[in-house]
Every structure is written in structure tokens, then in C-alpha cells.
Design a protein around this motif. Structure first.
Motif, PDB file in Angstrom:
ATOM      1  N   LEU A  18       0.830  -1.204   0.000  1.00 16.65           N
ATOM      2  CA  LEU A  18       0.000   0.000   0.000  1.00 16.65           C
ATOM      3  C   LEU A  18       0.863   1.251   0.000  1.00 16.65           C
ATOM      4  N   LEU A  24      -7.176   9.688  -2.522  1.00 15.34           N
ATOM      5  CA  LEU A  24      -8.174   9.059  -1.657  1.00 15.34           C
ATOM      6  C   LEU A  24      -8.102   9.590  -0.223  1.00 15.34           C
ATOM      7  N   GLN A  26      -5.698   9.383   2.026  1.00 14.97           N
ATOM      8  CA  GLN A  26      -5.275   8.303   2.919  1.00 14.97           C
ATOM      9  C   GLN A  26      -4.174   8.750   3.880  1.00 14.97           C
ATOM     10  N   GLU A  75     -15.790   1.704   2.558  1.00 16.29           N
ATOM     11  CA  GLU A  75     -14.419   1.867   2.057  1.00 16.29           C
ATOM     12  C   GLU A  75     -14.398   1.768   0.534  1.00 16.29           C
ATOM     13  N   ASP A  77     -11.607   1.852  -1.391  1.00 13.50           N
ATOM     14  CA  ASP A  77     -10.434   1.115  -1.858  1.00 13.50           C
ATOM     15  C   ASP A  77     -10.686  -0.389  -1.699  1.00 13.50           C
TER      16      ASP A  77
END
Length: 279
Positions: A18, A24, A26, A75, A77
Motif C-alpha cells: 500500500l 483518496l 489516505q 471503504e 479502496d
């Protein structure tokens, strides 16, 4: 309870190959004290079905599962959505978790597999935090309370009242749905990767919108027009929306609003009256 710390987060990220993306939003919380604080301030109980948007690797999710009756994690992803049940299962909490793999901006009550969330608790992706929040408040009428972590400047705007320099469209639209207040700051060091902005908590308690014959869409159209040109008086700012400056003045006077006032001086009830005058 065994929560996710910096080592566990980085190990999971390595396992999943990841690379957190700005697209996104994140930035994963790596501090157990912070997620415990969020759950405590949110006043989550076993009577609550919590919806969490952007659970990521599960830092906050694990703390929520300990306190809530059930958690619905949304979520976008697919890799993270697939990993989350595995992370939770190792702590024997899988029965209390439902993962919905989709974009929260497209979410409706029918996507929640029969669950009616009572609380929104989330570290919202900062690039879409306001649209996501407003969409969920509109789409999920069962929501009664919320505590969201957003960029500090956005937190200030959401919680601002009339007359504040940062009072604007997010402030007024959020006030249509809820009583909103700042619930404390969050330091940058509790995230991985470390963001370039400060963060803040925002608390929301659902209340009924102002009584009106105007629709929400009509009221929000007035709000958008009023703040599109902040420095102009409402008579000028609303002229395109109303059809002409004179029509705008007519609607404002009918609503009991001074045409020379500016949008940042009005509360949600005043915007509602203007929409009603024009409806």
C-alpha cells in the motif's frame, strides 16, 4: 483492547503493498490514544449502529467495535475493504462489522444491508469531507449524532456562526441538519503519512430543519447564490438567482431581511425565509 499502532499499520501497509494516496485522502491514524478519545467524545454506546467512512487499515474501526453495537464501514479502496474483515477477525469482532465497498458519495440507505446507522464517526478523507458529510446527513435520516475528523480549517468553517470570517456555505448547510460545534484539535503526529495540515474534531447533533414550505434544494440554492460573491450585498448577490436586483430586494423584504446585508450575517432560518418568499 489490542489496537493498531505504528508498527502494525506499517506492517499491514507492507503486506498490502500500500502506498497511501492524496487522491483518496489516505492518512491513517497510528495513535491508540487518539482513536479512544474519538470514541469517547462521540459518546458511542452499544445501542449505536455506527457508520464509518474511510476506515482505511482499521485503526478507528477496532476502537468503535469495542464500544458500538455494530459498525458499518464504507471503504472505496477494494484492497483495504478486503483486508478490514481479516484484521477484525483476529480480535474476534467480526460479527459486529459490516464492510460496504463503495464511494460514500454514492451511498444510500439501501446499500447498508438493512442497518440503520444512528451515529457517524469517521476520519473523513479531507479532499471530500464536506460533500460526504452533507450527503450522508441527507441520505441517512436515521443518523442522530456524529463526530468527524477533518482538516482544521474545515472544522472551523463547519462550526462557525453568522458574523464569523469563516462562516460560509458549509456552515449554513450543516446547520440545516444539525447543531454543529468544534470538539477539539488533533495533532499531525498521530497520522501516517504525516499530513501537511492540522486536523480537528467536529461534533454534530441532529435536529429538525427550520419549518418552511420551501424545499431543501430551494434553500440551498439561495445559500449558494448568497456566498458566490461574498463582498456583495444580498440584493446584488441574489440578483441572478432572483432574476433581477429588484426581484431580489422584493424577496428579501418579504423575508424580513435587509437587502444591504451580506450572506455571512444570516443564519439558516433567514435563508429559509428568503427561499420561501420566492417559492
Amino acid at each position: 483492547m489490542d489496537l493498531l499502532g505504528p508498527v502494525e499499520i506499517r506492517n499491514l501497509a507492507k503486506k498490502l503493498d500500500l502506498r497511501p494516496t492524496k487522491k483518496l485522502g489516505q492518512n491513517f491514524v497510528i495513535d491508540g490514544g487518539t482513536v479512544r478519545r474519538i470514541v469517547r467524545v462521540a459518546e458511542v454506546t452499544t445501542d449505536d449502529v455506527v457508520i464509518e467512512v474511510g476506515p482505511g487499515l482499521g485503526s478507528l474501526t477496532l476502537a468503535l467495535l469495542q464500544a458500538a453495537g455494530h459498525v458499518v464501514a464504507v471503504e472505496i479502496d477494494p484492497v483495504l475493504a478486503a483486508q478490514l474483515p481479516e484484521t477484525v477477525a483476529t480480535r474476534d469482532l467480526g460479527a459486529k462489522l459490516t464492510v460496504v465497498g463503495m464511494d460514500a458519495m454514492k451511498l444510500s440507505a439501501s446499500d447498508l444491508l438493512g442497518y440503520s446507522p444512528t451515529a457517524l464517526v469517521a476520519n473523513l478523507p479531507y479532499n471530500v469531507s464536506v460533500p460526504v458529510l452533507l450527503h450522508l446527513l441527507e441520505s441517512l435520516p436515521s443518523l442522530q449524532k456524529g463526530l468527524v475528523m477533518v482538516q482544521a480549517e474545515v472544522a472551523d468553517r463547519l462550526a462557525a456562526g453568522p458574523g464569523s470570517k469563516v462562516y460560509g456555505v458549509p456552515s449554513v448547510k450543516a446547520a440545516w441538519y444539525a447543531d454543529v460545534r468544534r470538539a477539539g484539535p488533533v495533532g499531525r503526529s498521530v497520522f501516517w503519512p504525516v499530513p501537511n495540515v492540522d486536523s480537528g474534531l467536529v461534533s454534530l447533533i441532529r435536529r429538525d430543519p427550520p419549518e418552511t414550505t420551501a424545499t431543501r434544494e430551494q434553500v440551498f440554492a439561495v445559500i449558494d447564490a448568497a456566498f458566490a460573491q461574498r463582498r456583495k450585498t444580498l440584493r446584488a448577490a441574489l440578483s441572478s438567482w432572483a432574476g433581477s436586483p429588484s426581484r431580489a430586494e422584493e424577496f428579501l423584504r418579504t423575508a424580513g431581511v435587509d437587502p444591504s446585508a451580506r450572506g455571512e450575517q444570516l443564519d439558516i432560518t433567514s435563508f429559509t425565509r428568503i427561499a420561501e418568499a420566492a417559492a
